[in-house]
Design a protein around this motif. Structure first.
Motif, short mmCIF file in Angstrom:
data_model
loop_
_atom_site.label_atom_id
_atom_site.label_comp_id
_atom_site.label_asym_id
_atom_site.label_seq_id
_atom_site.Cartn_x
_atom_site.Cartn_y
_atom_site.Cartn_z
N ARG A 59 -95.18 -31.58 -45.21
CA ARG A 59 -95.88 -30.55 -45.86
C ARG A 59 -96.12 -29.17 -45.04
NH1 ARG A 59 -98.67 -34.01 -49.87
NH2 ARG A 59 -96.79 -34.20 -51.44
N SER A 60 -96.77 -29.63 -43.94
CA SER A 60 -97.33 -28.56 -43.07
C SER A 60 -96.09 -27.95 -42.40
CB SER A 60 -97.92 -29.27 -41.76
OG SER A 60 -99.25 -29.99 -42.31
N VAL A 61 -94.92 -28.61 -42.29
CA VAL A 61 -93.79 -27.79 -41.70
C VAL A 61 -93.15 -27.11 -42.68
CG1 VAL A 61 -91.54 -28.43 -40.77
CG2 VAL A 61 -93.22 -29.65 -39.95
N GLU A 62 -93.20 -27.48 -43.82
CA GLU A 62 -92.43 -26.66 -45.09
C GLU A 62 -93.45 -25.53 -45.39
OE1 GLU A 62 -92.40 -28.77 -48.88
OE2 GLU A 62 -92.46 -30.59 -47.88
N THR A 63 -94.79 -25.80 -45.33
CA THR A 63 -95.80 -24.47 -45.38
C THR A 63 -95.37 -23.50 -44.12
OG1 THR A 63 -97.37 -26.02 -46.38
CG2 THR A 63 -98.21 -23.90 -45.58
N VAL B 279 -99.64 -19.24 -38.60
CA VAL B 279 -98.51 -20.18 -38.37
C VAL B 279 -98.21 -20.57 -36.98
CG1 VAL B 279 -95.98 -20.43 -38.73
CG2 VAL B 279 -97.10 -19.12 -40.45
N ILE B 280 -98.27 -19.72 -35.98
CA ILE B 280 -98.40 -19.82 -34.79
C ILE B 280 -99.33 -21.13 -34.14
CG2 ILE B 280 -98.36 -18.98 -32.42
CD1 ILE B 280 -97.35 -16.06 -33.70
N ARG B 281 -100.66 -20.57 -34.64
CA ARG B 281 -101.91 -21.67 -34.28
C ARG B 281 -101.54 -22.96 -34.85
NH1 ARG B 281 -105.24 -17.31 -35.38
NH2 ARG B 281 -105.57 -18.08 -37.57
N ASP B 282 -100.82 -22.96 -36.19
CA ASP B 282 -100.92 -24.27 -36.84
C ASP B 282 -99.78 -25.10 -36.02
OD1 ASP B 282 -102.00 -25.76 -38.91
OD2 ASP B 282 -99.93 -25.49 -39.97
N ASP B 283 -99.14 -24.50 -35.32
CA ASP B 283 -98.00 -25.21 -34.61
C ASP B 283 -98.51 -26.29 -33.86
OD1 ASP B 283 -95.30 -25.94 -33.74
OD2 ASP B 283 -95.50 -24.45 -31.92
N LYS B 284 -99.62 -25.85 -33.24
CA LYS B 284 -100.33 -26.94 -32.13
C LYS B 284 -100.98 -28.04 -33.18
CE LYS B 284 -100.61 -24.33 -28.44
NZ LYS B 284 -99.41 -23.34 -29.18
N ARG B 285 -101.49 -27.80 -34.27
CA ARG B 285 -102.03 -28.90 -35.03
C ARG B 285 -100.89 -29.54 -35.32
NH1 ARG B 285 -102.40 -30.30 -40.14
NH2 ARG B 285 -101.43 -28.52 -40.99
N ILE C 180 -89.78 -37.18 -36.38
CA ILE C 180 -90.72 -36.43 -36.13
C ILE C 180 -90.33 -35.54 -35.04
CG2 ILE C 180 -92.55 -37.66 -36.92
CD1 ILE C 180 -92.95 -38.95 -34.08
N THR C 181 -89.43 -35.84 -34.10
CA THR C 181 -88.97 -34.68 -33.07
C THR C 181 -88.22 -33.58 -33.91
OG1 THR C 181 -88.69 -36.70 -31.69
CG2 THR C 181 -87.73 -34.62 -30.78
N ASP C 182 -87.45 -33.91 -34.97
CA ASP C 182 -86.92 -32.85 -35.61
C ASP C 182 -87.96 -31.99 -36.45
OD1 ASP C 182 -83.85 -33.15 -34.79
OD2 ASP C 182 -84.19 -35.08 -35.80
N LEU C 183 -88.80 -32.72 -36.94
CA LEU C 183 -89.81 -31.82 -37.66
C LEU C 183 -90.64 -31.06 -36.80
CD1 LEU C 183 -91.11 -34.42 -40.12
CD2 LEU C 183 -89.98 -32.55 -40.71
N GLU C 184 -90.98 -31.67 -35.52
CA GLU C 184 -91.97 -30.53 -34.50
C GLU C 184 -91.03 -29.49 -34.10
OE1 GLU C 184 -93.06 -29.39 -30.79
OE2 GLU C 184 -91.27 -30.81 -31.11
N ARG C 185 -89.84 -29.67 -33.87
CA ARG C 185 -88.92 -28.57 -33.57
C ARG C 185 -88.96 -27.62 -34.71
NH1 ARG C 185 -88.12 -26.51 -29.82
NH2 ARG C 185 -85.75 -26.16 -29.93
N ILE C 186 -88.81 -27.87 -35.91
CA ILE C 186 -88.81 -27.01 -37.05
C ILE C 186 -90.17 -26.17 -36.90
CG2 ILE C 186 -88.85 -26.92 -39.61
CD1 ILE C 186 -87.17 -29.35 -39.42
N ALA C 187 -91.47 -26.94 -36.58
CA ALA C 187 -92.44 -25.99 -36.75
C ALA C 187 -92.44 -24.91 -35.76
CB ALA C 187 -93.48 -27.15 -36.56
#
Ligand SMILES: Nc1ncnc2c1ncn2[C@@H]1O[C@H](COP(=O)(O)OP(=O)(O)OP(=O)(O)O)[C@@H](O)[C@H]1O
Ligand SMILES: [Mg+2]
Lengths: 256, 217
Positions: free
Chosen positions: B23-27, B47-53, B89-96
């Protein structure tokens, strides 16, 4: 009985076995590759030990036990009329879940099979005893207690003694029925290391309830259920992508 | 509680975190494009800050999966699900990360008028975000068809990328002053195209979790 070939593979076709009215094994066909470790897994009472014992005719001693099928080991039909059962058991050794040392000294336990097969010279026997105990990783524990009774050893020591005793007969195939179920992790690790070393020379079949043990050491794994061989595959395949739902349910703990 | 039920509870907790991460990644994707279109710098920075989260959630799920592998020794489909989750989760993290990169680019537009309204980019982002959502959903629901369909959906995203590229080339040819914005748009479109590739990767891991075979793409 014919001498065993250099081929140590096992080939079983159409194996059915009854204990009186109870059919304990149903239509088992199985090829066990030489110089590999094959693990048998499955719920209690599914016939693992029974099938293992057919491979060196240990069931012959059981009253009311009837066996059908062809069992070829090292090119020899082991249930043929002229089969020398002693020679068969020399070539196909067995280690049981509960250690069963003979009520005699450590030394005599190990020397038992070589003596039976005609080795009399003391120096030769000494050599076999030391070599066998070393292979079973128990020489250091027992080298000063060779004359002591084997019954005084701890459970883990007794089990390794029994493995040494089996090895002293220089078998070509080693059948092991839950050999480490009573051992601590260190002794278990040593036995597993030993099996991995031994498979360069001999064929090993092991019954285990410990899935991690099967994944650690076995090349192939066979899953038995209610007397049937359900699935038999490369260990990695069986534990990552089992084909049969019953295998999947058993190994993931969904039933048992 | 039986061992099996305990295992399923643990796995469900991982899945809940995975859904939250998704959800966070979609957002993040949606907001990065919104921040571009509405020229909202605060949103871009968020968005840039949320990437850390999101990195933090990835780390948490990774730890959970490793713990399951260590303590439960899962096998068969259990093993495949946990391994697939670890890879996804590696792919999701890269998307973020890429959503954050898009936001960085959005900040560079300043107050200049757009050389062209980014309708195609908006469309690409919408498709890519939906693909990400469905890729994770296909794992949770063990929906092999949904996982497989991602490949075709990726073709549509690629096609849009092609359209955007030729539009931008035409704009540059028309007026050299368009170059700066064209480059920014081009990079954004490229990130979106990569995001949709990651969704396809996730789908391939779902296919592995369900069937045991993994397409090496
Ligand atoms: N000597 C015997 N006489 C009669 N029935 C027997 C005998 N040995 C085994 N059985 C029966 O045959 C079936 C298979 O037993 P077996 O010992 O081969 O199971 P197993 O898979 O080795 O189980 P476990 O994991 O508990 O050792 C069981 O139903 C058992 O009760
Ligand atoms: Mg048994």
């Amino acid at each position: 009985m014919k001498e065993f070939d250099t081929e140590l593979g096992i080939s079983v076709t159409g194996c059915n076995l009854w204990y009186g009215e109870l059919q304990a094994l149903k239509n088992i066909d199985m090829e066990i590759a030489e110089r590999e470790i094959t693990a048998f897994i499955g719920p209690s009472g599914c016939g693992k030990s029974t099938f293992l014992k057919t491979l060196n005719r240990m069931n012959d001693l059981v009253e009311n036990c009837r066996i059908e099928g062809r069992f070829i080991i090292g090119g020899v039909d082991i249930y043929a009329k002229d089969t020398d059962v002693n020679l068969l058991r020399k070539n196909v050794g067995m280690v049981f879940q509960k250690p069963n040392p003979f009520p005699m000294s450590v030394y005599d336990n190990i020397a038992f099979a070589p003596r039976t097969f005609g080795i009399k010279k003391r120096s030769e026997l000494d050599e076999i005893v030391e070599k066998s105990l070393r292979r079973a990783s128990i020489w250091d524990d027992l080298k000063d207690r060779l004359k002591k009774s084997a019954l005084g050893l701890s459970g883990g020591q007794q089990q390794r003694l029994c493995i040494a005793r089996a090895l002293a007969a220089e078998p070509k195939i080693l059948l092991m029925d839950e050999p480490t179920s009573a051992l601590d992790p260190i002794s278990t690790g040593k036995i597993e290391d030993l099996m991995s070393e031994l498979k360069t020379e001999l064929t090993i079949v092991i019954v285990t309830h410990n899935m991690q043990q099967a994944t650690r050491i076995a090349d192939k794994t066979a899953f038995f259920y209610l007397g049937e061989l359900i699935e038999y595959a490369e260990t990695e395949t069986l534990f990552t992508t089992p084909k049969d739902r019953r295998t999947e349910n058993y190994i993931t703990g969904r039933f048992g | 509680m039986s061992i099996r039920v305990k295992y399923e509870t643990e796995l469900n907790s991982v899945y809940n975190k995975l859904i939250a991460m998704c959800r966070s990644v979609e957002t993040a994707i949606e907001r990065s494009i919104d921040s571009l279109i509405t020229r909202n710098d605060d949103l871009a920075k968020e968005v840039i800050r949320d990437d850390k989260r999101i990195d933090g959630i990835e780390h948490e799920i990774e730890q959970d999966c490793l713990k399951i592998l260590l303590l439960e020794h899962p096998v068969a489909s259990d093993f495949r699900e946990v391994s697939a989750t670890l890879k996804m989760i590696t792919d999701l993290e890269r998307i973020a990360d890429q959503a954050a990169d898009i936001s960085e680019l959005a900040l560079q537009f300043g107050d200049e008028r757009f050389i062209k309204e980014p309708t195609h980019i908006k469309e690409m982002a919408k498709l890519a975000a939906l693909m990400v959502k469905d890729s994770v959903l296909s794992l949770i629901n063990k929906d092999r068809e949904l996982a497989r369909a991602l490949d075709d959906r990726d073709d549509r995203v690629d096609a849009l990328f092609g359209v955007i590229k030729s539009d931008l080339v035409a704009l540059i040819q028309k007026d050299k002053n368009n170059v700066d914005q064209a480059i920014l748009f081009m990079m954004i479109a490229k990130y979106l195209e990569r995001i949709s590739d990651h969704a396809v990767n996730i789908g391939e891991w779902v296919e592995y979790a369900i069937t045991g075979s993994h397409k090496v793409g």
